[in-house]
Design a protein around this motif. Structure first.
Motif, PDB file in Angstrom:
ATOM      1  N   GLN A  20       1.241  -1.390   0.051  1.00 16.88           N
ATOM      2  CA  GLN A  20      -0.298   0.081  -0.345  1.00 16.88           C
ATOM      3  C   GLN A  20       1.202   1.002   0.174  1.00 16.88           C
ATOM      4  N   ASN A  21       1.815   1.164   0.681  1.00 16.23           N
ATOM      5  CA  ASN A  21       2.803   2.206   0.409  1.00 16.23           C
ATOM      6  C   ASN A  21       4.441   1.851   0.197  1.00 16.23           C
ATOM      7  N   LYS A  22       5.138   3.277  -0.125  1.00 19.97           N
ATOM      8  CA  LYS A  22       6.296   3.295   0.053  1.00 19.97           C
ATOM      9  C   LYS A  22       7.468   1.873   0.918  1.00 19.97           C
ATOM     10  N   GLU A  23       6.875   1.695   2.118  1.00 18.08           N
ATOM     11  CA  GLU A  23       7.692   1.371   3.324  1.00 18.08           C
ATOM     12  C   GLU A  23       7.733  -0.135   2.613  1.00 18.08           C
ATOM     13  N   GLN A  24       6.375  -0.679   2.617  1.00 20.53           N
ATOM     14  CA  GLN A  24       6.119  -2.137   1.851  1.00 20.53           C
ATOM     15  C   GLN A  24       6.132  -2.761   0.369  1.00 20.53           C
ATOM     16  N   TYR A  25       6.910  -1.970  -0.792  1.00 18.14           N
ATOM     17  CA  TYR A  25       7.345  -2.081  -1.450  1.00 18.14           C
ATOM     18  C   TYR A  25       8.654  -3.199  -1.367  1.00 18.14           C
ATOM     19  N   PRO A  26       8.415  -4.387  -1.985  1.00 22.36           N
ATOM     20  CA  PRO A  26       9.041  -5.290  -2.013  1.00 22.36           C
ATOM     21  C   PRO A  26      10.495  -5.009  -2.921  1.00 22.36           C
ATOM     22  N   LYS A  27      11.741  -5.247  -2.201  1.00 21.59           N
ATOM     23  CA  LYS A  27      13.267  -4.860  -3.050  1.00 21.59           C
ATOM     24  C   LYS A  27      13.651  -6.908  -3.914  1.00 21.59           C
ATOM     25  N   LEU A  28      13.158  -6.077  -4.974  1.00 26.86           N
ATOM     26  CA  LEU A  28      12.963  -7.618  -5.870  1.00 26.86           C
ATOM     27  C   LEU A  28      14.259  -7.541  -6.993  1.00 26.86           C
ATOM     28  N   ASN A  29      15.148  -8.233  -6.317  1.00 30.99           N
ATOM     29  CA  ASN A  29      16.225  -8.554  -6.918  1.00 30.99           C
ATOM     30  C   ASN A  29      16.857 -10.238  -7.718  1.00 30.99           C
ATOM     31  N   ALA A  30      16.983 -10.237  -9.006  1.00 32.23           N
ATOM     32  CA  ALA A  30      17.471 -11.641  -9.808  1.00 32.23           C
ATOM     33  C   ALA A  30      18.698 -11.815  -8.807  1.00 32.23           C
ATOM     34  N   SER A  31      18.605 -13.250  -9.252  1.00 31.83           N
ATOM     35  CA  SER A  31      19.780 -13.838  -8.326  1.00 31.83           C
ATOM     36  C   SER A  31      21.444 -13.470  -7.967  1.00 31.83           C
ATOM     37  N   SER A  32      21.552 -13.109  -9.180  1.00 31.73           N
ATOM     38  CA  SER A  32      22.635 -12.175  -9.478  1.00 31.73           C
ATOM     39  C   SER A  32      22.751 -10.970  -8.284  1.00 31.73           C
ATOM     40  N   GLY A  33      21.709 -10.889  -8.170  1.00 31.44           N
ATOM     41  CA  GLY A  33      21.958  -9.825  -7.317  1.00 31.44           C
ATOM     42  C   GLY A  33      20.607  -8.055  -8.053  1.00 31.44           C
ATOM     43  N   LYS A  34      21.221  -8.376  -9.003  1.00 27.66           N
ATOM     44  CA  LYS A  34      20.658  -7.100  -9.315  1.00 27.66           C
ATOM     45  C   LYS A  34      19.481  -6.940  -9.512  1.00 27.66           C
TER      46      LYS A  34
END
Ligand SMILES: Nc1nc2c(ncn2[C@@H]2O[C@H](COP(=O)(O)OP(=O)(O)OP(=O)(O)O)[C@@H](O)[C@H]2O)c(=O)[nH]1
Ligand SMILES: [Mg+2]
Length: 209
Positions: A20-34
């Motif tokens: 619902q808000n910024k605090e809840q956005y997931p950090k989605l990384n590829a397995s490479s870390g990018k």
């Protein structure tokens, strides 16, 4: 990956989270870390965003659909393979108030669209049967002003005869004040457009769109 374009298999698709808000956005990384490349689906409530996401990835009810406008009220994040984050945004225009991103649609969505440095493409969905509403035009202008790469998808094209479809697309495009806009037709009933959307997503993932 060396020696060529990254191949997308479209077989590992899952729901990550709702936010619902910024605090809840997931950090989605590829397995490479990018960070994963992000693509957002935007449009009026009931235009067919969730149905289209389900159809593109051939999964039933990955994104919840409904005949009742305003079903998707949260920002929903999905991950495709090790390659892509797909964002299903709440539809605008269900509240009968003049378009103002903050008021009609929520500051959180504006925050998301402005903030995301990984956001590579917005698919802006328009119902082929109707001329754009003021909300549609306001969003389109907002995206243009903010230099967001945008591709138009005309939805529900199965509801029109082929010649009406072509005429309506022409009319709608003529009121969007942008000449070299990319666009395509879509129907979740006939799957028209599925290949094109997948091809665009592959290009986005490979940085060639
Ligand atoms: N005939 C036809 N109906 C469609 C198509 N795409 C969506 N629909 C219908 O349109 C309605 C709304 O679809 P949704 O996918 O829930 O729309 P949405 O844009 O996600 O709506 P919100 O989450 O409320 O913003 C549903 O009844 C769908 O079955 C299509 O290509 N053809
Ligand atoms: Mg939805």
């Amino acid at each position: 990956m060396t020696g060529g374009a990254k191949k997308v298999h479209w077989n590992s698709i899952h729901f990550v989270t709702s936010a619902q808000n910024k605090e809840q956005y997931p950090k989605l990384n590829a397995s490479s870390g990018k960070p994963l490349v992000e693509v957002a689906f935007v449009g009026r409530s009931n235009v067919g965003k969730s149905s289209l996401i389900n159809d593109v990835f051939e999964v039933k009810n990955l994104a919840k659909t409904s005949a009742t406008p305003g079903k998707t009220q949260l920002i929903n994040f999905f991950q495709i393979d090790d390659a892509l984050a797909v964002i299903d945004l709440p539809g605008y225009g269900y509240a009968k108030v003049p378009f103002e991103l903050k008021k009609a649609w929520g500051k959180n969505i504006q925050d998301y669209l402005e903030r995301s440095s990984e956001l590579s493409l917005i698919f802006h969905l328009l119902d082929i049967r109707h001329m754009p509403t003021n909300d549609d035009l306001a969003f389109f202008e907002w995206a243009t002003f903010h230099k967001k790469k945008t591709t138009i998808i005309f939805t529900k094209v199965d509801k029109l005869k082929p010649n009406e479809k072509v005429q309506n697309a022409k009319k709608i495009l003529s009121v969007l004040s942008n000449n070299d806009i990319e666009w395509l037709y879509y129907s979740t009933k006939t799957h028209e457009g599925q290949k094109e959307v997948r091809a665009i997503l592959s290009k986005v993932i490979n940085g060639t769109y």
